[in-house]
Design an enzyme around this catalytic site. Structure first.
Site, short mmCIF file in Angstrom:
data_model
loop_
_atom_site.label_atom_id
_atom_site.label_comp_id
_atom_site.label_asym_id
_atom_site.label_seq_id
_atom_site.Cartn_x
_atom_site.Cartn_y
_atom_site.Cartn_z
N GLY A 15 0.82 -1.21 0.00
CA GLY A 15 0.00 0.00 0.00
C GLY A 15 0.86 1.26 0.00
O GLY A 15 1.90 1.31 0.65
N ARG A 76 0.82 -5.18 -5.92
CA ARG A 76 0.97 -6.50 -5.32
C ARG A 76 1.51 -7.42 -6.42
O ARG A 76 1.26 -7.20 -7.60
CB ARG A 76 -0.36 -7.04 -4.82
CG ARG A 76 -1.19 -6.04 -4.03
CD ARG A 76 -0.66 -5.80 -2.65
NE ARG A 76 -1.50 -4.86 -1.89
CZ ARG A 76 -1.25 -4.45 -0.66
NH1 ARG A 76 -0.17 -4.89 -0.03
NH2 ARG A 76 -2.05 -3.59 -0.06
N ASP A 107 5.22 -5.17 6.25
CA ASP A 107 5.75 -6.49 6.57
C ASP A 107 5.72 -7.44 5.37
O ASP A 107 6.61 -8.28 5.22
CB ASP A 107 4.99 -7.10 7.74
CG ASP A 107 3.49 -7.23 7.49
OD1 ASP A 107 2.98 -6.53 6.60
OD2 ASP A 107 2.84 -8.00 8.20
N THR A 130 3.85 2.28 5.85
CA THR A 130 2.48 1.78 6.00
C THR A 130 1.73 2.69 6.95
O THR A 130 2.22 2.99 8.05
CB THR A 130 2.44 0.34 6.53
OG1 THR A 130 1.11 0.01 6.95
CG2 THR A 130 3.39 0.13 7.70
N ASP A 132 -0.72 2.07 8.76
CA ASP A 132 -1.26 1.37 9.92
C ASP A 132 -0.37 1.46 11.15
O ASP A 132 -0.82 1.19 12.26
CB ASP A 132 -1.51 -0.10 9.59
CG ASP A 132 -2.63 -0.30 8.59
OD1 ASP A 132 -3.36 0.67 8.33
OD2 ASP A 132 -2.76 -1.41 8.05
N ASP A 134 1.91 -0.55 12.12
CA ASP A 134 1.85 -1.87 12.76
C ASP A 134 3.15 -2.67 12.61
O ASP A 134 3.15 -3.89 12.74
CB ASP A 134 0.69 -2.68 12.19
CG ASP A 134 0.79 -2.88 10.68
OD1 ASP A 134 1.72 -2.32 10.06
OD2 ASP A 134 -0.07 -3.57 10.12
N ARG A 176 -5.75 -2.32 9.49
CA ARG A 176 -6.12 -3.71 9.19
C ARG A 176 -6.18 -4.57 10.45
O ARG A 176 -7.19 -5.19 10.75
CB ARG A 176 -5.11 -4.29 8.20
CG ARG A 176 -5.40 -5.72 7.76
CD ARG A 176 -4.30 -6.19 6.82
NE ARG A 176 -2.99 -6.08 7.47
CZ ARG A 176 -1.83 -6.18 6.81
NH1 ARG A 176 -1.83 -6.34 5.51
NH2 ARG A 176 -0.69 -6.10 7.46
#
Length: 323
Positions: A15, A76, A107, A130, A132, A134, A176
């Site tokens: 992303g 992707r 990741d 990212t 997120d 995370d 997510r």
């Protein structure tokens, strides 16, 4: 003695995240200052397989570092998941004379370059990109601060109309499997309830708060998309508990990914971009550049599989302000 790096390939994968272009600029600036050639690999791992390379210069990237998204594009790649695809990518790396890689992504990106390392000795340093936030090994990832600011501004706007109509709004933000965007955007916009994946019991506190709710004030619920309950379920439970509430919901979606990066994300991109190239020069490999306690750190890709999640201090803030 570390092998001298002469040609770096750099790509963005997964992303997109605001701040990626700043990291690209900083990496190319550092490489150029050290007499190292840099090739941009378009569309991530797909570009490695298709040998889709372009030359990068500091002049062109300086003009785009303030933009969101990624000038190298991203995608992707199912083909790279196969050993055949990775062998083609490696052939193209050797053919182009690339002897070091910088990968910007999450990741999944780092798992990809780890698979490449299984069949290659090409050194690679990762940069966490990212929204997120995370990723283990860094306090903040590229794009997180910008995404939070976007979400916060949207929630502020939603509050205006919610106050005018005495409405409750459930606002779904990205994240997510992580509640970072939810916690940061919810707390900074004065949300009445925050529902995150790490704390499933928060829904019980929300339902208890609204049983007799009939205030003329707005009521804002921020819901992380990773929450297993989902927007429809949460909305239905609210209606079951109090059908007098004028309920609306809003899914912010990919608007959180776009827009110019904040000053924090630009600075983070600059610091990590410089660090990534310097790490390659110093002979480091298969590690991610990050910042912990405002100090630059390198974390092996093997440890990135563990998720960076909400800590006790942030959970206590959610309890204080929203329970």
């Amino acid at each position: 003695m570390a092998k001298k790096i002469k040609h770096i390939g750099i790509f963005t994968s997964g992303g997109d995240a605001p701040g990626m272009n700043a990291a690209l600029y900083a990496a190319v600036k550092t490489a150029t200052a050290n007499g190292i050639e840099v090739s941009g690999i378009r569309k991530g791992f797909e570009g490695l397989i298709d040998n889709d390379l372009i030359s990068l210069t500091t002049n062109q990237l300086q003009k785009t570092m303030h933009l969101g998204g990624t000038v190298l594009k991203t995608a992707r790649s199912d083909r790279f998941r196969t050993i055949e695809g990775r062998k083609v990518a490696l052939q193209n790396i050797h053919k182009s004379g690339i002897d070091g890689l910088v990968a910007i992504g999450g990741d999944g990106t780092f798992r990809g370059v780890s698979l490449l390392a299984d069949i290659s000795d090409i050194p690679c340093i990762g940069i966490p990109g990212t929204i997120d936030n995370d990723t283990v090994g860094t306090d903040y990832t590229l794009g997180f601060d910008s995404a939070v600011n976007t979400a916060m501004a949207c929630i502020d706007n939603i509050r205006d109309t919610a106050e005018s109509h005495n409405r409750m709004f459930v606002v779904e933000v990205m994240g997510r499997d992580s509640g970072y965007i939810g916690v940061y955007s919810g707390l900074t916009s004065g949300a009445d309830s925050i529902l995150i994946p790490e704390s499933p019991q928060d829904l019980e506190y929300l339902l208890d708060k609204i049983k007799g709710y009939n205030s003329e004030d707005a009521f804002i619920v921020v819901l992380s998309e990773g929450n297993k309950l989902g927007l429809n379920y949460v909305s239905s439970k609210i209606r079951q508990v109090n059908d007098e509430i004028d309920l609306r919901f809003c899914k912010l979606g990919h608007i959180q990914r776009g827009g110019n990066p904040s000053a924090s994300d630009r600075m983070l991109g600059i610091r990590l971009g410089v660090m990534a190239v310097n790490a390659l020069i110093q002979g480091e490999s298969n590690k991610m550049a990050g910042i912990c306690d405002n100090q630059l750190v390198l974390t092996p890709f093997s440890k990135i599989a563990k998720q960076h999640s909400i800590d006790k201090e942030l959970r206590s803030l959610v309890e204080l302000f929203c329970h």
